[in-house]
Design a protein around this motif. Structure first.
Motif, PDB file in Angstrom:
ATOM      1  N   ARG A  68       0.838  -1.210   0.000  1.00 12.17           N
ATOM      2  CA  ARG A  68       0.000   0.000   0.000  1.00 12.17           C
ATOM      3  C   ARG A  68       0.873   1.261   0.000  1.00 12.17           C
ATOM      4  O   ARG A  68       1.982   1.246   0.544  1.00 12.17           O
ATOM      5  N   ASN A  69       0.378   2.280  -0.647  1.00  8.03           N
ATOM      6  CA  ASN A  69       0.941   3.638  -0.568  1.00  8.03           C
ATOM      7  C   ASN A  69       2.398   3.752  -1.031  1.00  8.03           C
ATOM      8  O   ASN A  69       3.085   4.700  -0.658  1.00  8.03           O
ATOM      9  N   TYR A  70       2.866   2.800  -1.828  1.00 11.31           N
ATOM     10  CA  TYR A  70       4.275   2.803  -2.191  1.00 11.31           C
ATOM     11  C   TYR A  70       4.564   3.578  -3.474  1.00 11.31           C
ATOM     12  O   TYR A  70       5.700   3.898  -3.768  1.00 11.31           O
ATOM     13  N   GLY A  71       3.536   3.872  -4.286  1.00 13.36           N
ATOM     14  CA  GLY A  71       3.727   4.638  -5.509  1.00 13.36           C
ATOM     15  C   GLY A  71       4.059   3.742  -6.690  1.00 13.36           C
ATOM     16  O   GLY A  71       3.796   2.552  -6.650  1.00 13.36           O
ATOM     17  N   PRO A  72       4.653   4.280  -7.749  1.00  9.04           N
ATOM     18  CA  PRO A  72       5.049   5.669  -7.955  1.00  9.04           C
ATOM     19  C   PRO A  72       3.849   6.620  -8.002  1.00  9.04           C
ATOM     20  O   PRO A  72       2.757   6.214  -8.370  1.00  9.04           O
ATOM     21  N   THR A  73       4.095   7.883  -7.648  1.00 10.15           N
ATOM     22  CA  THR A  73       2.993   8.828  -7.501  1.00 10.15           C
ATOM     23  C   THR A  73       2.717   9.652  -8.762  1.00 10.15           C
ATOM     24  O   THR A  73       1.776  10.430  -8.782  1.00 10.15           O
ATOM     25  N   SER A  74       3.534   9.501  -9.807  1.00 14.30           N
ATOM     26  CA  SER A  74       3.313  10.261 -11.033  1.00 14.30           C
ATOM     27  C   SER A  74       2.309   9.541 -11.932  1.00 14.30           C
ATOM     28  O   SER A  74       1.893   8.414 -11.674  1.00 14.30           O
ATOM     29  N   TRP A  75       1.963  10.190 -13.049  1.00 15.01           N
ATOM     30  CA  TRP A  75       1.043   9.598 -14.034  1.00 15.01           C
ATOM     31  C   TRP A  75       1.591   8.307 -14.622  1.00 15.01           C
ATOM     32  O   TRP A  75       0.851   7.444 -15.089  1.00 15.01           O
ATOM     33  N   LEU A  76       2.924   8.137 -14.575  1.00 14.49           N
ATOM     34  CA  LEU A  76       3.564   6.956 -15.140  1.00 14.49           C
ATOM     35  C   LEU A  76       3.479   5.743 -14.210  1.00 14.49           C
ATOM     36  O   LEU A  76       3.710   4.608 -14.633  1.00 14.49           O
ATOM     37  N   GLY A  77       3.105   5.995 -12.957  1.00 12.46           N
ATOM     38  CA  GLY A  77       3.157   4.963 -11.929  1.00 12.46           C
ATOM     39  C   GLY A  77       2.454   3.652 -12.240  1.00 12.46           C
ATOM     40  O   GLY A  77       3.064   2.580 -12.176  1.00 12.46           O
ATOM     41  N   PRO A  78       1.149   3.662 -12.551  1.00 17.25           N
ATOM     42  CA  PRO A  78       0.441   2.401 -12.790  1.00 17.25           C
ATOM     43  C   PRO A  78       1.057   1.560 -13.908  1.00 17.25           C
ATOM     44  O   PRO A  78       1.195   0.342 -13.778  1.00 17.25           O
ATOM     45  N   THR A  79       1.451   2.207 -15.005  1.00 15.91           N
ATOM     46  CA  THR A  79       2.071   1.485 -16.109  1.00 15.91           C
ATOM     47  C   THR A  79       3.440   0.956 -15.715  1.00 15.91           C
ATOM     48  O   THR A  79       3.832  -0.162 -16.081  1.00 15.91           O
ATOM     49  N   TYR A  80       4.173   1.737 -14.945  1.00 15.78           N
ATOM     50  CA  TYR A  80       5.511   1.332 -14.504  1.00 15.78           C
ATOM     51  C   TYR A  80       5.459   0.051 -13.686  1.00 15.78           C
ATOM     52  O   TYR A  80       6.290  -0.844 -13.844  1.00 15.78           O
ATOM     53  N   ASN A  81       4.467  -0.071 -12.812  1.00 20.23           N
ATOM     54  CA  ASN A  81       4.355  -1.259 -11.975  1.00 20.23           C
ATOM     55  C   ASN A  81       3.945  -2.499 -12.762  1.00 20.23           C
ATOM     56  O   ASN A  81       4.224  -3.619 -12.347  1.00 20.23           O
ATOM     57  N   GLN A  82       3.305  -2.307 -13.888  1.00 19.24           N
ATOM     58  CA  GLN A  82       2.780  -3.430 -14.653  1.00 19.24           C
ATOM     59  C   GLN A  82       3.689  -3.889 -15.787  1.00 19.24           C
ATOM     60  O   GLN A  82       3.595  -5.023 -16.230  1.00 19.24           O
ATOM     61  N   ARG A  83       4.583  -3.027 -16.256  1.00 23.57           N
ATOM     62  CA  ARG A  83       5.384  -3.338 -17.442  1.00 23.57           C
ATOM     63  C   ARG A  83       6.868  -3.500 -17.094  1.00 23.57           C
ATOM     64  O   ARG A  83       7.535  -2.528 -16.750  1.00 23.57           O
ATOM     65  N   LYS A  84       7.351  -4.729 -17.225  1.00 30.16           N
ATOM     66  CA  LYS A  84       8.737  -5.020 -16.880  1.00 30.16           C
ATOM     67  C   LYS A  84       9.710  -4.276 -17.789  1.00 30.16           C
ATOM     68  O   LYS A  84      10.762  -3.808 -17.343  1.00 30.16           O
ATOM     69  N   LEU A  85       9.368  -4.157 -19.079  1.00 27.26           N
ATOM     70  CA  LEU A  85      10.242  -3.462 -20.017  1.00 27.26           C
ATOM     71  C   LEU A  85      10.423  -2.007 -19.615  1.00 27.26           C
ATOM     72  O   LEU A  85      11.534  -1.460 -19.674  1.00 27.26           O
ATOM     73  N   LEU A  86       9.337  -1.372 -19.183  1.00 25.81           N
ATOM     74  CA  LEU A  86       9.419   0.021 -18.754  1.00 25.81           C
ATOM     75  C   LEU A  86      10.302   0.157 -17.525  1.00 25.81           C
ATOM     76  O   LEU A  86      11.061   1.126 -17.392  1.00 25.81           O
ATOM     77  N   ARG A  87      10.233  -0.826 -16.632  1.00 21.77           N
ATOM     78  CA  ARG A  87      11.073  -0.784 -15.433  1.00 21.77           C
ATOM     79  C   ARG A  87      12.550  -0.914 -15.784  1.00 21.77           C
ATOM     80  O   ARG A  87      13.414  -0.460 -15.027  1.00 21.77           O
ATOM     81  N   LYS A  88      12.846  -1.566 -16.913  1.00 24.74           N
ATOM     82  CA  LYS A  88      14.240  -1.670 -17.350  1.00 24.74           C
ATOM     83  C   LYS A  88      14.723  -0.357 -17.967  1.00 24.74           C
ATOM     84  O   LYS A  88      15.910  -0.032 -17.901  1.00 24.74           O
ATOM     85  N   LEU A  89      13.817   0.382 -18.559  1.00 25.34           N
ATOM     86  CA  LEU A  89      14.183   1.614 -19.257  1.00 25.34           C
ATOM     87  C   LEU A  89      14.246   2.837 -18.334  1.00 25.34           C
ATOM     88  O   LEU A  89      15.043   3.747 -18.544  1.00 25.34           O
ATOM     89  N   VAL A  90      13.388   2.841 -17.316  1.00 24.95           N
ATOM     90  CA  VAL A  90      13.305   3.989 -16.403  1.00 24.95           C
ATOM     91  C   VAL A  90      13.802   3.575 -15.024  1.00 24.95           C
ATOM     92  O   VAL A  90      13.255   2.649 -14.408  1.00 24.95           O
ATOM     93  N   GLY A  91      14.828   4.237 -14.534  1.00 20.52           N
ATOM     94  CA  GLY A  91      15.389   3.915 -13.230  1.00 20.52           C
ATOM     95  C   GLY A  91      14.424   4.220 -12.097  1.00 20.52           C
ATOM     96  O   GLY A  91      13.577   5.119 -12.211  1.00 20.52           O
ATOM     97  N   ARG A  92      14.542   3.494 -11.006  1.00 22.89           N
ATOM     98  CA  ARG A  92      13.611   3.636  -9.887  1.00 22.89           C
ATOM     99  C   ARG A  92      13.665   5.002  -9.221  1.00 22.89           C
ATOM    100  O   ARG A  92      12.739   5.401  -8.543  1.00 22.89           O
ATOM    101  N   HIS A  93      14.763   5.709  -9.389  1.00 14.32           N
ATOM    102  CA  HIS A  93      14.905   7.026  -8.761  1.00 14.32           C
ATOM    103  C   HIS A  93      14.665   8.162  -9.749  1.00 14.32           C
ATOM    104  O   HIS A  93      14.971   9.314  -9.451  1.00 14.32           O
ATOM    105  N   SER A  94      14.120   7.821 -10.916  1.00 15.00           N
ATOM    106  CA  SER A  94      13.871   8.845 -11.932  1.00 15.00           C
ATOM    107  C   SER A  94      12.815   9.842 -11.462  1.00 15.00           C
ATOM    108  O   SER A  94      11.796   9.458 -10.872  1.00 15.00           O
TER     109      SER A  94
END
Length: 229
Positions: free
Chosen positions: A49-75
């Protein structure tokens, strides 16, 4: 990784130290506004719960492994984001030094010679990876090893209040119950178990070179906890 405002603690999750089981047990006592990071297999379980990411990209980031490889966790594209094996330096940056210093912060550690074997066998049997021999893995892939000092040290400074010993789990749980007012069942819920491996004593996996390599790679953990082979 857990930040509990209800009980005023921060749990930094290390590898192969019963961290997933402890996280599940701790999360059951957390409040609605507390932060509990997700694991690969429990996003829909109601535990994280409540872990984010909090931006508009958040939901897609959590669901797509490829996106997680392209965008660093501290971006900065992600906004505020808390994840499973998150370093204490990053947690402190997000919550702020005053909160970090006022909460009880802790993690668990394990003899690195034992931990490296457990991690290797988990990769091989738990995840079905095609692994080289153990000594070759230690020599050729040091960046893959669970060097968890990077999670709770800042340089040579330990950032957490307490580093508990994995092999003394029962006494650690007793201290957490007393200090934080938690109930914490014993035994803990069993997470990431059930992988049947006929494992030898961890020392039987090593030759002189791999033994020395672990001593060099994990020198901060060894010095802090006075570990011996």
């Amino acid at each position: 990784m857990i930040i509990s405002h209800k009980h005023q603690f921060i749990f930094v999750k290390t590898h192969k130290t019963a961290g997933s089981s402890l996280e599940v047990a701790l999360a059951q006592e957390c409040g609605d506004s507390d932060i509990v990071s997700h694991m690969e297999d429990n996003i829909a379980s109601g535990i994280p719960r409540n872990y984010g990411p909090t931006s508009w990209l958040g939901p897609t980031y959590n669901q797509r492994k490829l996106l997680r490889k392209l965008v660093g966790r501290h971006s900065p594209l992600l906004g505020e984001f808390y994840y499973e094996h998150m370093p204490a330096t990053r947690i402190r940056d997000l919550v702020g030094a005053p909160l970090w210093e006022s909460y009880f912060t802790f993690c668990f550690e394990r003899n690195p010679w034992d931990k490296a074997v457990s991690y290797y066998l988990w990769k091989q049997h738990g995840q079905g990876r095609d692994m080289p021999g153990f000594s070759a893995y230690i020599e050729k892939k040091p960046h893959r090893l669970p060097r968890d000092a990077n999670l709770y040290f800042d340089g040579n400074d330990v950032l957490v209040d307490r580093v508990f010993e994995f092999r003394d789990l029962s006494n650690a749980l007793a201290e957490l119950r007393e200090r934080l007012g938690l109930k914490l069942p014993e035994p803990l819920p069993r997470e990431k178990t059930g992988v049947a491996v006929e494992r030898k004593d961890y020392r039987d996996y090593y030759d002189d070179d791999s033994k020395a390599r672990i001593a060099s790679l994990f020198e901060r953990e060894i010095a802090l906890m006075d570990y011996r082979f």
